[in-house]
Design a protein around this motif. Structure first.
Motif, PDB file in Angstrom:
ATOM      1  N   SER A  73      34.898  43.886  27.305  1.00 28.82           N
ATOM      2  CA  SER A  73      34.002  44.792  26.603  1.00 28.82           C
ATOM      3  C   SER A  73      34.666  46.017  25.943  1.00 28.82           C
ATOM      4  O   SER A  73      34.244  46.925  25.478  1.00 28.82           O
ATOM      5  N   ILE A  74      36.015  46.116  26.147  1.00 21.26           N
ATOM      6  CA  ILE A  74      36.848  47.320  25.724  1.00 21.26           C
ATOM      7  C   ILE A  74      37.518  46.756  24.303  1.00 21.26           C
ATOM      8  O   ILE A  74      38.337  45.760  24.206  1.00 21.26           O
ATOM      9  N   THR A  75      37.535  47.758  23.370  1.00 19.96           N
ATOM     10  CA  THR A  75      38.384  47.460  22.092  1.00 19.96           C
ATOM     11  C   THR A  75      39.152  48.643  22.038  1.00 19.96           C
ATOM     12  O   THR A  75      38.863  49.989  22.197  1.00 19.96           O
ATOM     13  N   THR A  76      40.649  48.392  22.295  1.00 12.65           N
ATOM     14  CA  THR A  76      41.537  49.674  22.097  1.00 12.65           C
ATOM     15  C   THR A  76      41.510  50.468  20.986  1.00 12.65           C
ATOM     16  O   THR A  76      41.119  49.876  19.877  1.00 12.65           O
ATOM     17  N   PRO A  77      41.640  51.778  21.136  1.00 15.82           N
ATOM     18  CA  PRO A  77      41.625  52.625  19.786  1.00 15.82           C
ATOM     19  C   PRO A  77      42.870  51.985  19.059  1.00 15.82           C
ATOM     20  O   PRO A  77      43.756  51.657  19.155  1.00 15.82           O
TER      21      PRO A  77
ATOM     22  N   ASN B 130      48.686  37.428  32.620  1.00 16.13           N
ATOM     23  CA  ASN B 130      48.015  36.956  31.657  1.00 16.13           C
ATOM     24  C   ASN B 130      46.778  37.767  31.306  1.00 16.13           C
ATOM     25  O   ASN B 130      45.748  37.677  31.913  1.00 16.13           O
ATOM     26  N   ALA B 131      46.743  38.337  30.125  1.00 17.56           N
ATOM     27  CA  ALA B 131      45.643  39.101  29.636  1.00 17.56           C
ATOM     28  C   ALA B 131      44.405  37.982  29.562  1.00 17.56           C
ATOM     29  O   ALA B 131      43.064  38.379  29.951  1.00 17.56           O
ATOM     30  N   ASN B 132      44.604  36.703  29.376  1.00 16.64           N
ATOM     31  CA  ASN B 132      43.589  35.572  29.320  1.00 16.64           C
ATOM     32  C   ASN B 132      42.898  35.662  30.559  1.00 16.64           C
ATOM     33  O   ASN B 132      41.767  34.970  30.730  1.00 16.64           O
ATOM     34  N   CYS B 133      43.445  36.003  31.581  1.00 21.15           N
ATOM     35  CA  CYS B 133      42.908  36.193  32.985  1.00 21.15           C
ATOM     36  C   CYS B 133      42.282  37.233  33.408  1.00 21.15           C
ATOM     37  O   CYS B 133      41.093  37.344  33.981  1.00 21.15           O
ATOM     38  N   VAL B 134      42.373  38.155  32.779  1.00 19.75           N
ATOM     39  CA  VAL B 134      42.120  39.672  32.956  1.00 19.75           C
ATOM     40  C   VAL B 134      40.723  40.033  32.026  1.00 19.75           C
ATOM     41  O   VAL B 134      39.697  40.384  32.625  1.00 19.75           O
ATOM     42  N   CYS B 135      40.823  39.863  30.900  1.00 25.29           N
ATOM     43  CA  CYS B 135      40.071  40.349  29.712  1.00 25.29           C
ATOM     44  C   CYS B 135      38.542  39.823  30.086  1.00 25.29           C
ATOM     45  O   CYS B 135      37.553  40.409  29.886  1.00 25.29           O
ATOM     46  N   PRO B 136      38.412  38.433  30.366  1.00 26.10           N
ATOM     47  CA  PRO B 136      37.285  38.078  30.357  1.00 26.10           C
ATOM     48  C   PRO B 136      36.369  38.420  31.560  1.00 26.10           C
ATOM     49  O   PRO B 136      35.050  38.448  31.654  1.00 26.10           O
ATOM     50  N   VAL B 137      36.766  39.124  32.347  1.00 25.41           N
ATOM     51  CA  VAL B 137      36.251  40.019  33.663  1.00 25.41           C
ATOM     52  C   VAL B 137      35.730  41.270  33.150  1.00 25.41           C
ATOM     53  O   VAL B 137      35.095  42.060  34.120  1.00 25.41           O
ATOM     54  N   ILE B 138      36.248  41.905  31.955  1.00 25.81           N
ATOM     55  CA  ILE B 138      36.078  43.380  31.694  1.00 25.81           C
ATOM     56  C   ILE B 138      34.415  43.390  31.059  1.00 25.81           C
ATOM     57  O   ILE B 138      34.414  42.959  30.035  1.00 25.81           O
ATOM     58  N   THR B 139      33.464  43.451  31.883  1.00 27.86           N
ATOM     59  CA  THR B 139      32.226  43.465  31.546  1.00 27.86           C
ATOM     60  C   THR B 139      31.699  44.877  31.096  1.00 27.86           C
ATOM     61  O   THR B 139      32.520  45.862  31.345  1.00 27.86           O
ATOM     62  N   PRO B 140      30.433  45.214  30.358  1.00 25.39           N
ATOM     63  CA  PRO B 140      30.134  46.513  29.962  1.00 25.39           C
ATOM     64  C   PRO B 140      30.333  47.392  31.126  1.00 25.39           C
ATOM     65  O   PRO B 140      30.482  48.578  30.958  1.00 25.39           O
ATOM     66  N   GLN B 141      29.729  46.886  32.351  1.00 26.22           N
ATOM     67  CA  GLN B 141      29.520  48.016  33.529  1.00 26.22           C
ATOM     68  C   GLN B 141      31.115  48.265  34.005  1.00 26.22           C
ATOM     69  O   GLN B 141      31.110  49.675  34.262  1.00 26.22           O
ATOM     70  N   LEU B 142      31.930  47.450  34.082  1.00 27.72           N
ATOM     71  CA  LEU B 142      33.255  47.730  34.533  1.00 27.72           C
ATOM     72  C   LEU B 142      34.049  48.793  33.204  1.00 27.72           C
ATOM     73  O   LEU B 142      34.764  49.696  33.689  1.00 27.72           O
TER      74      LEU B 142
ATOM     75  N   GLN C 215      43.612  30.145  39.445  1.00 26.52           N
ATOM     76  CA  GLN C 215      45.292  30.784  39.288  1.00 26.52           C
ATOM     77  C   GLN C 215      44.798  32.041  38.759  1.00 26.52           C
ATOM     78  O   GLN C 215      45.500  32.935  39.031  1.00 26.52           O
ATOM     79  N   CYS C 216      43.845  32.338  37.858  1.00 23.55           N
ATOM     80  CA  CYS C 216      43.330  33.435  37.235  1.00 23.55           C
ATOM     81  C   CYS C 216      42.924  34.403  38.385  1.00 23.55           C
ATOM     82  O   CYS C 216      43.197  35.594  37.980  1.00 23.55           O
ATOM     83  N   LYS C 217      41.844  33.825  39.194  1.00 24.87           N
ATOM     84  CA  LYS C 217      41.677  34.869  40.236  1.00 24.87           C
ATOM     85  C   LYS C 217      42.601  35.326  41.106  1.00 24.87           C
ATOM     86  O   LYS C 217      42.584  36.614  41.364  1.00 24.87           O
ATOM     87  N   GLU C 218      43.830  34.421  41.405  1.00 23.70           N
ATOM     88  CA  GLU C 218      44.555  34.815  42.178  1.00 23.70           C
ATOM     89  C   GLU C 218      45.594  36.042  41.465  1.00 23.70           C
ATOM     90  O   GLU C 218      45.921  37.041  41.907  1.00 23.70           O
ATOM     91  N   GLU C 219      45.999  36.036  40.073  1.00 26.81           N
ATOM     92  CA  GLU C 219      46.521  36.944  39.292  1.00 26.81           C
ATOM     93  C   GLU C 219      45.902  38.186  39.176  1.00 26.81           C
ATOM     94  O   GLU C 219      46.592  39.155  39.444  1.00 26.81           O
ATOM     95  N   ARG C 220      44.403  38.093  39.184  1.00 25.14           N
ATOM     96  CA  ARG C 220      43.656  39.298  39.055  1.00 25.14           C
ATOM     97  C   ARG C 220      44.021  40.087  40.420  1.00 25.14           C
ATOM     98  O   ARG C 220      44.075  41.308  40.776  1.00 25.14           O
ATOM     99  N   ARG C 221      43.707  39.416  41.611  1.00 26.26           N
ATOM    100  CA  ARG C 221      43.601  39.807  43.054  1.00 26.26           C
ATOM    101  C   ARG C 221      45.287  40.391  43.161  1.00 26.26           C
ATOM    102  O   ARG C 221      45.090  41.700  43.578  1.00 26.26           O
ATOM    103  N   ILE C 222      46.213  39.905  42.622  1.00 25.27           N
ATOM    104  CA  ILE C 222      47.606  40.444  43.009  1.00 25.27           C
ATOM    105  C   ILE C 222      47.770  41.775  42.202  1.00 25.27           C
ATOM    106  O   ILE C 222      48.183  42.722  42.546  1.00 25.27           O
ATOM    107  N   LEU C 223      47.266  41.733  40.882  1.00 22.93           N
ATOM    108  CA  LEU C 223      47.180  42.935  39.991  1.00 22.93           C
ATOM    109  C   LEU C 223      46.530  44.145  40.456  1.00 22.93           C
ATOM    110  O   LEU C 223      47.248  45.101  40.573  1.00 22.93           O
TER     111      LEU C 223
END
Length: 92
Positions: A88-92, A48-60, A15-23
């Protein structure tokens, strides 16, 4: 703002993978710094931020202009808390 949609029942990996694909498909124009479409904004508000945030690697994270991304998200009506950690991102 992180909403109940972000913390509601856990979603499966599929479900998370599909949410990311759609976004990603809905918001491709943002990558080239064109204004987000109404559909992109709708997806930014409900994804859902919980579906997106885990894939934010340092490279991305190195490829993302965090300030621009925050402006786009906020322009679509979703709040981003200060010092919010997303992968890997913390907002200002």
């Amino acid at each position: 703002m992180i909403t109940s949609a972000d913390t509601a029942g856990a979603q499966s990996a599929a479900q998370c993978k599909e949410e990311r694909r759609i976004l990603v498909n809905a918001c491709k124009s943002v990558i080239t710094r064109r204004p987000p479409s109404a559909y992109c904004c709708q997806r930014l508000r409900v994804t859902n931020a919980n579906c997106v945030c885990p894939v934010i690697t340092p490279q991305l994270a190195a490829l993302i202009d965090v300030n621009y991304a925050i402006r786009v998200i906020q322009s679509c009506g979703r709040q981003v808390p200060r010092h919010f950690k997303c992968g890997s991102i913390t907002t200002p």
